[in-house]
Design a protein around this motif. Structure first.
Motif, PDB file in Angstrom:
ATOM      1  N   GLU A  12       0.994  -0.999  -0.005  1.00  0.00           N
ATOM      2  CA  GLU A  12      -0.112   0.030  -0.024  1.00  0.00           C
ATOM      3  C   GLU A  12       0.814   1.284  -0.011  1.00  0.00           C
ATOM      4  O   GLU A  12       0.548   2.250  -0.664  1.00  0.00           O
ATOM      5  CB  GLU A  12      -0.864   0.153   1.199  1.00  0.00           C
ATOM      6  CG  GLU A  12      -1.800   1.275   1.275  1.00  0.00           C
ATOM      7  CD  GLU A  12      -2.585   1.388   2.417  1.00  0.00           C
ATOM      8  OE1 GLU A  12      -3.175   2.278   2.761  1.00  0.00           O
ATOM      9  OE2 GLU A  12      -2.672   0.209   3.332  1.00  0.00           O
ATOM     10  N   LEU A  13       1.719   1.181   0.726  1.00  0.00           N
ATOM     11  CA  LEU A  13       2.932   2.353   0.843  1.00  0.00           C
ATOM     12  C   LEU A  13       3.509   2.718  -0.353  1.00  0.00           C
ATOM     13  O   LEU A  13       3.324   4.009  -0.906  1.00  0.00           O
ATOM     14  CB  LEU A  13       3.824   2.258   1.936  1.00  0.00           C
ATOM     15  CG  LEU A  13       3.374   2.221   3.279  1.00  0.00           C
ATOM     16  CD1 LEU A  13       4.729   1.817   4.341  1.00  0.00           C
ATOM     17  CD2 LEU A  13       2.991   3.523   3.842  1.00  0.00           C
ATOM     18  N   VAL A  14       4.086   1.398  -1.106  1.00  0.00           N
ATOM     19  CA  VAL A  14       4.727   1.773  -2.272  1.00  0.00           C
ATOM     20  C   VAL A  14       3.657   2.141  -3.219  1.00  0.00           C
ATOM     21  O   VAL A  14       4.147   3.083  -4.309  1.00  0.00           O
ATOM     22  CB  VAL A  14       5.280   0.569  -2.728  1.00  0.00           C
ATOM     23  CG1 VAL A  14       5.829   0.446  -4.073  1.00  0.00           C
ATOM     24  CG2 VAL A  14       6.540   0.156  -1.939  1.00  0.00           C
ATOM     25  N   ASN A  15       2.466   1.653  -3.345  1.00  0.00           N
ATOM     26  CA  ASN A  15       1.395   1.889  -4.329  1.00  0.00           C
ATOM     27  C   ASN A  15       1.099   3.522  -4.400  1.00  0.00           C
ATOM     28  O   ASN A  15       0.942   4.234  -5.389  1.00  0.00           O
ATOM     29  CB  ASN A  15       0.477   1.046  -4.489  1.00  0.00           C
ATOM     30  CG  ASN A  15       0.420  -0.310  -5.146  1.00  0.00           C
ATOM     31  OD1 ASN A  15       0.942  -0.045  -6.521  1.00  0.00           O
ATOM     32  ND2 ASN A  15       0.289  -1.385  -4.661  1.00  0.00           N
ATOM     33  N   ILE A  16       0.975   3.977  -3.127  1.00  0.00           N
ATOM     34  CA  ILE A  16       0.523   5.645  -2.740  1.00  0.00           C
ATOM     35  C   ILE A  16       1.827   6.276  -3.369  1.00  0.00           C
ATOM     36  O   ILE A  16       1.683   7.292  -4.005  1.00  0.00           O
ATOM     37  CB  ILE A  16       0.230   5.654  -1.311  1.00  0.00           C
ATOM     38  CG1 ILE A  16      -1.089   4.913  -1.119  1.00  0.00           C
ATOM     39  CG2 ILE A  16       0.258   7.193  -1.177  1.00  0.00           C
ATOM     40  CD1 ILE A  16      -1.260   4.997   0.451  1.00  0.00           C
ATOM     41  N   GLY A  17       3.030   5.902  -2.877  1.00  0.00           N
ATOM     42  CA  GLY A  17       4.335   6.440  -3.482  1.00  0.00           C
ATOM     43  C   GLY A  17       4.314   6.673  -4.808  1.00  0.00           C
ATOM     44  O   GLY A  17       4.593   7.754  -5.674  1.00  0.00           O
ATOM     45  N   VAL A  18       4.139   5.353  -5.702  1.00  0.00           N
ATOM     46  CA  VAL A  18       4.341   5.557  -7.215  1.00  0.00           C
ATOM     47  C   VAL A  18       3.375   6.397  -7.878  1.00  0.00           C
ATOM     48  O   VAL A  18       3.271   6.861  -8.874  1.00  0.00           O
ATOM     49  CB  VAL A  18       4.653   4.253  -7.620  1.00  0.00           C
ATOM     50  CG1 VAL A  18       5.858   3.546  -7.197  1.00  0.00           C
ATOM     51  CG2 VAL A  18       3.344   3.083  -7.573  1.00  0.00           C
ATOM     52  N   SER A  19       2.049   6.267  -7.316  1.00  0.00           N
ATOM     53  CA  SER A  19       0.946   6.921  -7.773  1.00  0.00           C
ATOM     54  C   SER A  19       1.236   8.391  -7.665  1.00  0.00           C
ATOM     55  O   SER A  19       0.965   9.311  -8.713  1.00  0.00           O
ATOM     56  CB  SER A  19      -0.473   6.587  -6.815  1.00  0.00           C
ATOM     57  OG  SER A  19      -0.877   5.498  -7.133  1.00  0.00           O
ATOM     58  N   ARG A  20       1.817   9.162  -6.615  1.00  0.00           N
ATOM     59  CA  ARG A  20       1.932  10.247  -6.201  1.00  0.00           C
ATOM     60  C   ARG A  20       3.169  10.869  -7.138  1.00  0.00           C
ATOM     61  O   ARG A  20       3.145  11.791  -7.962  1.00  0.00           O
ATOM     62  CB  ARG A  20       2.437  10.878  -4.995  1.00  0.00           C
ATOM     63  CG  ARG A  20       1.140  10.665  -3.980  1.00  0.00           C
ATOM     64  CD  ARG A  20       1.349  10.970  -2.604  1.00  0.00           C
ATOM     65  NE  ARG A  20      -0.018  10.841  -1.943  1.00  0.00           N
ATOM     66  CZ  ARG A  20      -0.085  11.118  -0.747  1.00  0.00           C
ATOM     67  NH1 ARG A  20       1.241  11.544   0.140  1.00  0.00           N
ATOM     68  NH2 ARG A  20      -0.948  10.839   0.264  1.00  0.00           N
ATOM     69  N   ALA A  21       4.058   9.865  -7.390  1.00  0.00           N
ATOM     70  CA  ALA A  21       5.108  10.183  -8.457  1.00  0.00           C
ATOM     71  C   ALA A  21       4.479  10.086  -9.907  1.00  0.00           C
ATOM     72  O   ALA A  21       5.218  10.856 -10.649  1.00  0.00           O
ATOM     73  CB  ALA A  21       6.141   9.159  -8.347  1.00  0.00           C
ATOM     74  N   ALA A  22       3.720   9.413 -10.165  1.00  0.00           N
ATOM     75  CA  ALA A  22       2.919   9.229 -11.416  1.00  0.00           C
ATOM     76  C   ALA A  22       2.336  10.512 -11.610  1.00  0.00           C
ATOM     77  O   ALA A  22       2.514  11.183 -12.786  1.00  0.00           O
ATOM     78  CB  ALA A  22       1.924   8.125 -11.596  1.00  0.00           C
ATOM     79  N   ALA A  23       1.668  11.247 -10.776  1.00  0.00           N
ATOM     80  CA  ALA A  23       0.915  12.526 -10.880  1.00  0.00           C
ATOM     81  C   ALA A  23       1.976  13.637 -11.062  1.00  0.00           C
ATOM     82  O   ALA A  23       1.728  14.501 -11.824  1.00  0.00           O
ATOM     83  CB  ALA A  23       0.179  12.701  -9.530  1.00  0.00           C
ATOM     84  N   SER A  24       3.091  13.601 -10.451  1.00  0.00           N
ATOM     85  CA  SER A  24       4.221  14.768 -10.734  1.00  0.00           C
ATOM     86  C   SER A  24       4.732  14.463 -11.993  1.00  0.00           C
ATOM     87  O   SER A  24       5.053  15.323 -12.536  1.00  0.00           O
ATOM     88  CB  SER A  24       5.315  14.328  -9.544  1.00  0.00           C
ATOM     89  OG  SER A  24       4.870  14.688  -8.334  1.00  0.00           O
TER      90      SER A  24
END
Length: 215
Positions: free
Chosen positions: A18-30
């Motif tokens: 869950e932590l990693v997926n939230i991290g990469v989702s925010r990175a994808a938004a950036s």
């Protein structure tokens, strides 16, 4: 080396995923803001393995050499983060980032710059988000690029240390950038104390989550 002593429990695995997926989702938004097109990232699997096993995992999936953006991180847990692409996928990502309508010669010139910026956004964004959710901070080095085959990119000299026993937190990621299918990997080279520290932080995160839900 046996990884039994630092395997994640099912609950820890779910929480960390869950932590990693939230991290990469925010990175994808950036990344989407930077290049102006839709970017989707997902992390379907996470494993803790030896360097040799990590090298084998990517070698079994890919026939080509790799281009790797790497950054060191230090803080509550420390190590080196690698964003790994098959060479052809690296070019395709660079093409997406630079707009696509440029010549192969121009792509070759711009590839390192585009990949460094992309790697910085993904690795820095992902790790910073994870650290924030674990209520800690991390310091990141500037991104650098290396190229080579699977054993070379996980060799201790490539990782900046001499620890043959260092373990790899290995994440397989799927990219979709501007209707291009781009696959890659995130690997975090960490020693045993850092992995143990990360496990404790994940346990704290689970306890807070349970407390917030009244479980």
């Amino acid at each position: 080396m046996s990884t039994a002593s630092i395997e994640l429990s099912a609950l820890q695995q779910d929480a960390f995923t869950e932590l990693v997926n939230i991290g990469v989702s925010r990175a994808a938004a950036s990344l989407r803001k930077m290049i102006g097109v839709q970017v989707l990232l997902s992390v379907p699997s996470i494993e803790i393995v030896s360097r040799a096993t990590a090298a084998r995992l990517v070698a079994e999936r890919e026939a080509s050499e790799f281009v790797v953006v790497h950054q060191d991180f230090q803080g509550a847990f420390s190590g080196r983060a690698l964003l790994i692409f098959p060479k052809e996928n690296g070019r395709e990502l660079a093409r997406a980032v630079t707009g696509g309508d440029i010549s192969p010669e121009e792509i070759a010139e711009l590839e390192d710059e585009a990949l460094t910026e992309t790697g910085n956004i993904i690795l820095n964004g992902c790790l910073a988000t994870m650290a924030n959710m674990l209520q800690r901070t991390l310091t990141m080095s500037l991104p650098r690029i290396i190229r080579g085959d699977a054993p070379a990119i996980f060799r201790p000299s490539a990782a900046g240390d001499d620890d043959e026993e260092a373990l790899v937190l290995f994440l397989y990621i799927n990219f979709s950038v501007h209707e291009r299918d781009i696959r890659g990997y995130i690997a975090m080279l960490m020693d045993l104390p850092s992995l143990e520290s990360l496990k404790l932080l994940i346990d704290d995160f689970i306890e807070r989550a349970i407390g917030e839900t009244g479980g």
